[in-house]
Design an enzyme around this catalytic site. Structure first.
Site, PDB file in Angstrom:
ATOM      1  N   GLN A  28      19.152  -8.500 -62.875  1.00 26.57           N
ATOM      2  CA  GLN A  28      19.810  -8.393 -64.173  1.00 26.57           C
ATOM      3  C   GLN A  28      21.305  -8.521 -63.992  1.00 26.57           C
ATOM      4  O   GLN A  28      21.873  -7.933 -63.074  1.00 26.57           O
ATOM      5  CB  GLN A  28      19.507  -7.036 -64.819  1.00 26.57           C
ATOM      6  CG  GLN A  28      18.041  -6.833 -65.079  1.00 26.57           C
ATOM      7  CD  GLN A  28      17.718  -5.467 -65.656  1.00 26.57           C
ATOM      8  OE1 GLN A  28      16.563  -5.236 -65.926  1.00 26.57           O
ATOM      9  NE2 GLN A  28      18.657  -4.568 -65.842  1.00 26.57           N
ATOM     10  N   GLY A  29      21.930  -9.274 -64.879  1.00 28.21           N
ATOM     11  CA  GLY A  29      23.377  -9.406 -64.887  1.00 28.21           C
ATOM     12  C   GLY A  29      23.895  -9.058 -66.270  1.00 28.21           C
ATOM     13  O   GLY A  29      23.316  -9.461 -67.272  1.00 28.21           O
ATOM     14  N   TYR A  30      24.991  -8.316 -66.288  1.00 32.25           N
ATOM     15  CA  TYR A  30      25.566  -7.862 -67.550  1.00 32.25           C
ATOM     16  C   TYR A  30      26.805  -8.688 -67.865  1.00 32.25           C
ATOM     17  O   TYR A  30      27.807  -8.616 -67.170  1.00 32.25           O
ATOM     18  CB  TYR A  30      25.848  -6.359 -67.487  1.00 32.25           C
ATOM     19  CG  TYR A  30      24.531  -5.634 -67.456  1.00 32.25           C
ATOM     20  CD1 TYR A  30      23.946  -5.208 -68.634  1.00 32.25           C
ATOM     21  CD2 TYR A  30      23.821  -5.489 -66.273  1.00 32.25           C
ATOM     22  CE1 TYR A  30      22.694  -4.612 -68.628  1.00 32.25           C
ATOM     23  CE2 TYR A  30      22.568  -4.900 -66.249  1.00 32.25           C
ATOM     24  CZ  TYR A  30      22.017  -4.471 -67.437  1.00 32.25           C
ATOM     25  OH  TYR A  30      20.767  -3.899 -67.430  1.00 32.25           O
ATOM     26  N   LEU A  31      26.694  -9.502 -68.904  1.00 25.52           N
ATOM     27  CA  LEU A  31      27.760 -10.419 -69.297  1.00 25.52           C
ATOM     28  C   LEU A  31      28.805  -9.736 -70.162  1.00 25.52           C
ATOM     29  O   LEU A  31      29.965 -10.102 -70.143  1.00 25.52           O
ATOM     30  CB  LEU A  31      27.166 -11.619 -70.036  1.00 25.52           C
ATOM     31  CG  LEU A  31      26.150 -12.415 -69.211  1.00 25.52           C
ATOM     32  CD1 LEU A  31      25.377 -13.373 -70.098  1.00 25.52           C
ATOM     33  CD2 LEU A  31      26.846 -13.152 -68.085  1.00 25.52           C
TER      34      LEU A  31
END
Length: 159
Positions: A28-31
């Site tokens: 998961q990556g948080y933009l």
């Protein structure tokens, strides 16, 4: 409105491992993450990808919108999100008619294990499995967006 209603717990034992029915590797990556919304990209076993927008928590509920996206786009978005990422293996564990998601974190969050259960309404009674401990639903330190910004699991000594 799409809505997520969930409770989250720390673990007190690994007895849950005897009851796993499936598992998935999640990246998961948080933009973006602020008081109004969180924008996340997630890959599942490097074969499926989704873009998720979550509203602010209101108790144990929050607005949630999720859309399938092409894997190549997800990979590029994960790079954009660095270093605000989380890697974990999610295990599905049935208990008392509900399916619990037990997340075993990897990388810089190794050692953290959390159990989540999704509910159909906020007042739903949830029989707790013997392997869960303290509830951390409203403890922001255990929110994945917060973990993505942290150097390690909550309570860990800085390296």
């Amino acid at each position: 409105m799409a809505q997520e209603i969930e409770r989250k717990f720390l673990m007190v034992s690994d007895v849950w491992k005897q009851h796993v029915t499936g598992s998935t590797l999640l990246r998961q990556g948080y933009l973006s993450s602020n008081a109004k919304a969180t924008v996340r990209v997630r890959t599942q076993d490097d074969s499926e990808a989704v873009l998720t927008i979550k509203g602010p928590p209101r108790g144990i509920s929050r607005a949630e919108y999720e859309y399938a996206i092409p894997m190549e786009d997800a990979r590029e978005m994960l790079e954009l999100a660095e270093p605000n990422t989380v890697e974990k293996r999610r295990h599905l564990v049935p208990f008392a008619g509900l399916v619990w998601e037990v997340d075993v974190f990897e990388g810089r969050h190794a050692g953290l294990v959390l159990a989540e259960v999704e509910l159909t309404h906020e007042k739903e009674q949830v029989p707790l499995p013997p392997w869960v401990g303290d509830e951390v639903t409203q403890d922001d330190r255990y929110n994945n967006a917060s973990l993505a910004r942290a150097d390690g699991p909550p309570g860990a000594e800085p390296a």
